[in-house]
Write an enzyme that holds these catalytic residues in place. Structure first.
Site, PDB file in Angstrom:
ATOM      1  N   CYS A  40       0.847  -1.196   0.000  1.00 14.40           N
ATOM      2  CA  CYS A  40       0.000   0.000   0.000  1.00 14.40           C
ATOM      3  C   CYS A  40       0.881   1.244   0.000  1.00 14.40           C
ATOM      4  O   CYS A  40       2.015   1.215   0.477  1.00 14.40           O
ATOM      5  CB  CYS A  40      -0.885  -0.023   1.245  1.00 14.40           C
ATOM      6  N   SER A  42       0.585   3.755   1.807  1.00  9.93           N
ATOM      7  CA  SER A  42       0.764   4.336   3.143  1.00  9.93           C
ATOM      8  C   SER A  42       2.139   3.986   3.727  1.00  9.93           C
ATOM      9  O   SER A  42       2.747   4.818   4.407  1.00  9.93           O
ATOM     10  CB  SER A  42      -0.355   3.882   4.081  1.00  9.93           C
ATOM     11  N   HIS A  45       4.741   6.320   2.528  1.00  8.34           N
ATOM     12  CA  HIS A  45       4.800   7.618   3.219  1.00  8.34           C
ATOM     13  C   HIS A  45       5.832   7.611   4.352  1.00  8.34           C
ATOM     14  O   HIS A  45       6.274   8.662   4.789  1.00  8.34           O
ATOM     15  CB  HIS A  45       3.438   7.989   3.828  1.00  8.34           C
ATOM     16  N   HIS A  73       0.921  -3.045   6.607  1.00  6.35           N
ATOM     17  CA  HIS A  73      -0.328  -2.998   7.383  1.00  6.35           C
ATOM     18  C   HIS A  73      -1.452  -3.659   6.611  1.00  6.35           C
ATOM     19  O   HIS A  73      -2.568  -3.754   7.086  1.00  6.35           O
ATOM     20  CB  HIS A  73      -0.683  -1.539   7.715  1.00  6.35           C
ATOM     21  N   CYS A 182      -6.858  -3.596   3.621  1.00  4.07           N
ATOM     22  CA  CYS A 182      -6.724  -2.123   3.565  1.00  4.07           C
ATOM     23  C   CYS A 182      -7.282  -1.568   2.265  1.00  4.07           C
ATOM     24  O   CYS A 182      -8.313  -0.915   2.248  1.00  4.07           O
ATOM     25  CB  CYS A 182      -5.286  -1.651   3.758  1.00  4.07           C
TER      26      CYS A 182
HETATM   27  N1  LIG Z   1      -7.708   7.033   4.349  1.00  3.80           N
HETATM   28  C1  LIG Z   1      -7.271   5.787   4.537  1.00  3.80           C
HETATM   29  O1  LIG Z   1      -7.716   5.064   5.425  1.00  3.80           O
HETATM   30  C2  LIG Z   1      -6.227   5.239   3.630  1.00  3.80           C
HETATM   31  C3  LIG Z   1      -5.957   3.870   3.599  1.00  3.80           C
HETATM   32  C4  LIG Z   1      -5.017   3.391   2.700  1.00  3.80           C
HETATM   33  C5  LIG Z   1      -4.356   4.250   1.845  1.00  3.80           C
HETATM   34  N2  LIG Z   1      -4.626   5.580   1.909  1.00  3.80           N
HETATM   35  C6  LIG Z   1      -3.965   6.537   1.014  1.00  3.80           C
HETATM   36  O2  LIG Z   1      -4.586   6.512  -0.255  1.00  3.80           O
HETATM   37  C7  LIG Z   1      -3.659   7.017  -1.221  1.00  3.80           C
HETATM   38  C8  LIG Z   1      -3.606   6.077  -2.409  1.00  3.80           C
HETATM   39  O3  LIG Z   1      -2.965   4.872  -2.033  1.00  3.80           O
HETATM   40  P1  LIG Z   1      -2.633   3.743  -3.132  1.00  3.80           P
HETATM   41  O4  LIG Z   1      -2.036   2.601  -2.392  1.00  3.80           O
HETATM   42  O5  LIG Z   1      -3.806   3.524  -3.997  1.00  3.80           O
HETATM   43  O6  LIG Z   1      -1.484   4.500  -3.969  1.00  3.80           O
HETATM   44  P2  LIG Z   1      -0.882   4.167  -5.429  1.00  3.80           P
HETATM   45  O7  LIG Z   1       0.449   4.796  -5.464  1.00  3.80           O
HETATM   46  O8  LIG Z   1      -1.040   2.725  -5.706  1.00  3.80           O
HETATM   47  O9  LIG Z   1      -1.877   4.935  -6.438  1.00  3.80           O
HETATM   48  C9  LIG Z   1      -1.947   6.319  -6.513  1.00  3.80           C
HETATM   49  C10 LIG Z   1      -2.361   6.719  -7.918  1.00  3.80           C
HETATM   50  O10 LIG Z   1      -2.587   8.131  -7.938  1.00  3.80           O
HETATM   51  C11 LIG Z   1      -2.156   8.629  -9.185  1.00  3.80           C
HETATM   52  N3  LIG Z   1      -1.973  10.064  -9.045  1.00  3.80           N
HETATM   53  C12 LIG Z   1      -0.998  10.726  -8.378  1.00  3.80           C
HETATM   54  N4  LIG Z   1      -1.206  12.060  -8.455  1.00  3.80           N
HETATM   55  C13 LIG Z   1      -2.345  12.242  -9.181  1.00  3.80           C
HETATM   56  C14 LIG Z   1      -3.073  13.385  -9.603  1.00  3.80           C
HETATM   57  N5  LIG Z   1      -2.677  14.623  -9.277  1.00  3.80           N
HETATM   58  N6  LIG Z   1      -4.189  13.197 -10.338  1.00  3.80           N
HETATM   59  C15 LIG Z   1      -4.593  11.955 -10.661  1.00  3.80           C
HETATM   60  N7  LIG Z   1      -3.948  10.842 -10.280  1.00  3.80           N
HETATM   61  C16 LIG Z   1      -2.841  10.993  -9.549  1.00  3.80           C
HETATM   62  C17 LIG Z   1      -0.908   7.821  -9.488  1.00  3.80           C
HETATM   63  O11 LIG Z   1      -0.604   7.838 -10.874  1.00  3.80           O
HETATM   64  C18 LIG Z   1      -1.307   6.437  -8.991  1.00  3.80           C
HETATM   65  O12 LIG Z   1      -1.874   5.655 -10.030  1.00  3.80           O
HETATM   66  C19 LIG Z   1      -2.328   7.165  -0.474  1.00  3.80           C
HETATM   67  O13 LIG Z   1      -2.176   8.498  -0.046  1.00  3.80           O
HETATM   68  C20 LIG Z   1      -2.512   6.258   0.715  1.00  3.80           C
HETATM   69  O14 LIG Z   1      -1.682   6.572   1.792  1.00  3.80           O
HETATM   70  C21 LIG Z   1      -5.553   6.092   2.772  1.00  3.80           C
HETATM   71 ZN   LIG Z   2      -3.075   0.827   3.336  1.00  2.00          ZN
END
Ligand SMILES: NC(=O)c1ccc[n+]([C@@H]2O[C@H](COP(=O)([O-])OP(=O)(O)OC[C@H]3O[C@@H](n4cnc5c(N)ncnc54)[C@H](O)[C@@H]3O)[C@@H](O)[C@H]2O)c1
Ligand SMILES: [Zn+2]
Ligand SMILES: [Zn+2]
Length: 384
Positions: A40, A42, A45, A73, A182
């Site tokens: 993930c 996260s 980060h 996680h 997650c």
């Molecule tokens: N709120 C929660 O409980 C929770 C839980 C898990 C993950 N997250 C967060 O969710 C986010 C996404 O996680 P993920 O694992 O899917 O990440 P990831 O890196 O797999 O995917 C992110 C995607 O966003 C795209 N992207 C980046 N900037 C962009 C923009 N300006 N416009 C359009 N697309 C854009 C990237 O090309 C990529 O495909 C992270 O910040 C992660 O930490 C939050």
């Molecule tokens: Zn996660």
């Protein structure tokens, strides 16, 4: 017992595979043998420092040190050992991790908001939820590690609180269970629950990674008329179409006039923001994409110290919009992880198709490089 784990010793470093010593579980604890761990964003980060509290704040937060840190996680595994008095799970049970604990007793758990459980406090501290002491030690004697979300699924074995394991049926593949723990729950819940997508809605999902693709899948399942997926990477846009998107765009700038045309100027009912890093300046277009009475769900994580965002507050008030944060898609892990897995078993939720590549623990840095390069929807570490 000894275990191999992916350990980080500071920001902007690679994950190192090192040996740790895991103590026997105490009351309210279990040892999980993790079989699969999702990569993930996260955990990334931690590497970039976006989710590392500034060192000046450590003392106030009770943090002795964030390092070394064991990542992971998102995960699923098998109960290897139970502590004294544990009855909720037994050795051999299959479990999903839950990065949000659910104690079942706090104000939030007892009002159906397990994602906000009080036991989640102190996430960055070393030591167990149960009594604050550590069960994990670096085998070279260099100290005790912090476990990301107190789970550390990038280790073959860890000791976790029973508040963070959800028993699942043994017929389910553990890789699929890991993804639900997650990414799937967070994305799907962001759409179906937090945004409350309703039949006929126009939904925009920004950022198609492991989270956003499941927001697309959730929005489609909830009956959205149009699911607009936004990502600069072509492979992500193609995947979004396979998971229920009706159209895709490379940026919010490109999506804005198209959504305007599509909705005859009304704009989207729901906008779900799931980019890899949710920088504050993305909020300007993120909120403009929503129309009158629209909902904007903030799922992507911003750098911890970022306090400014570019929301037009006049429009927010006059168009009666709402911006909502969410952790874990605002779902309840004990009810919703099994519910999502039932949908998968019945063929209504795609999970196997989310996995782009599998890695051994030793290959974890390749998995994270693939995330940075945008070539994975989800990478999964399969523990050998
Ligand atoms: N709120 C929660 O409980 C929770 C839980 C898990 C993950 N997250 C967060 O969710 C986010 C996404 O996680 P993920 O694992 O899917 O990440 P990831 O890196 O797999 O995917 C992110 C995607 O966003 C795209 N992207 C980046 N900037 C962009 C923009 N300006 N416009 C359009 N697309 C854009 C990237 O090309 C990529 O495909 C992270 O910040 C992660 O930490 C939050
Ligand atoms: Zn996660
Ligand atoms: Zn609780």
């Amino acid at each position: 017992m000894k275990s191999k784990a992916a350990v980080l010793h500071g920001t902007h470093q690679e994950w190192q595979i090192e040996e740790i010593e895991v103590d026997a579980p105490k009351a309210g604890e279990v040892i999980v043998e993790w079989k699969a761990a999702g990569l993930c964003h996260s955990d990334e980060h931690l590497v970039t420092g976006d989710m590392v509290p500034p060192e000046e704040a450590w003392e106030m937060m009770g943090i002795e040190s964030m390092w070394p840190a064991i990542g992971g996680h998102e995960g699923a595994g098998v109960i290897a050992e139970v502590g004294p008095g544990v009855t909720s799970v037994a050795v051999g049970d299959h479990v999903s991790a839950s990065f949000v604990p659910s104690c079942g007793k706090c104000r939030y758990c007892s009002t159906g908001r397990q994602n906000l459980c009080d036991a989640g406090a102190g996430a960055f501290l070393k030591g167990m939820i149960t009594d604050g002491t550590s069960r994990h030690h670096m085998a070279d004697g260099s100290g005790d590690p912090m476990l990301f979300a107190k789970l550390g699924t990038f280790s073959q074995y860890t000791c976790v609180s029973t508040d963070q394991v959800i028993k699942v049926d043994t017929d389910l593949p553990l890789e699929a269970v890991a993804l639900v723990s997650c990414g799937v729950a967070t994305g799907w819940g962001s759409a179906t629950n937090r945004a409350a997508v309703a039949p006929g809605d126009v939904v925009v999902v920004v950022g198609i990674g492991g989270i956003g693709i499941n927001a697309v899948q959730g929005a489609a399942m909830a009956g959205a008329r149009r699911v607009v997926a936004v990502d600069p990477i072509e492979f992500k846009r193609e995947k979004a179409m396979e998971f229920g998107a009706t159209e895709t765009f490379t940026s919010m700038e490109e999506a804005l006039p198209a959504v305007m045309e599509l909705t005859h100027g009304m704009m989207a009912d729901k906008v779900i923001l799931t980019p890899g890093v949710l920088y504050g300046d993305l909020m300007a277009l993120g909120t403009q994409l929503a129309g009158k009475g629209g909902t904007i769900v903030v799922t992507g994580v911003a750098p911890m110290t970022q306090t400014e965002s570019s929301v037009n507050l006049f429009e927010l008030a006059m168009w009666n919009k709402e911006i909502k944060g969410t952790i874990f898609g605002s779902l309840n892990p004990r009810a919703d992880i099994p519910r999502l897995l039932d949908l998968y078993r019945d063929g209504q939720l795609k999970l196997d198709e989310l996995i782009t590549n599998r890695y051994s623990l030793e290959e974890i840095n390749d998995g994270y490089q693939a995330m940075r390069d945008g070539t994975n929807i989800r990478g999964v570490v399969v523990h050998g």
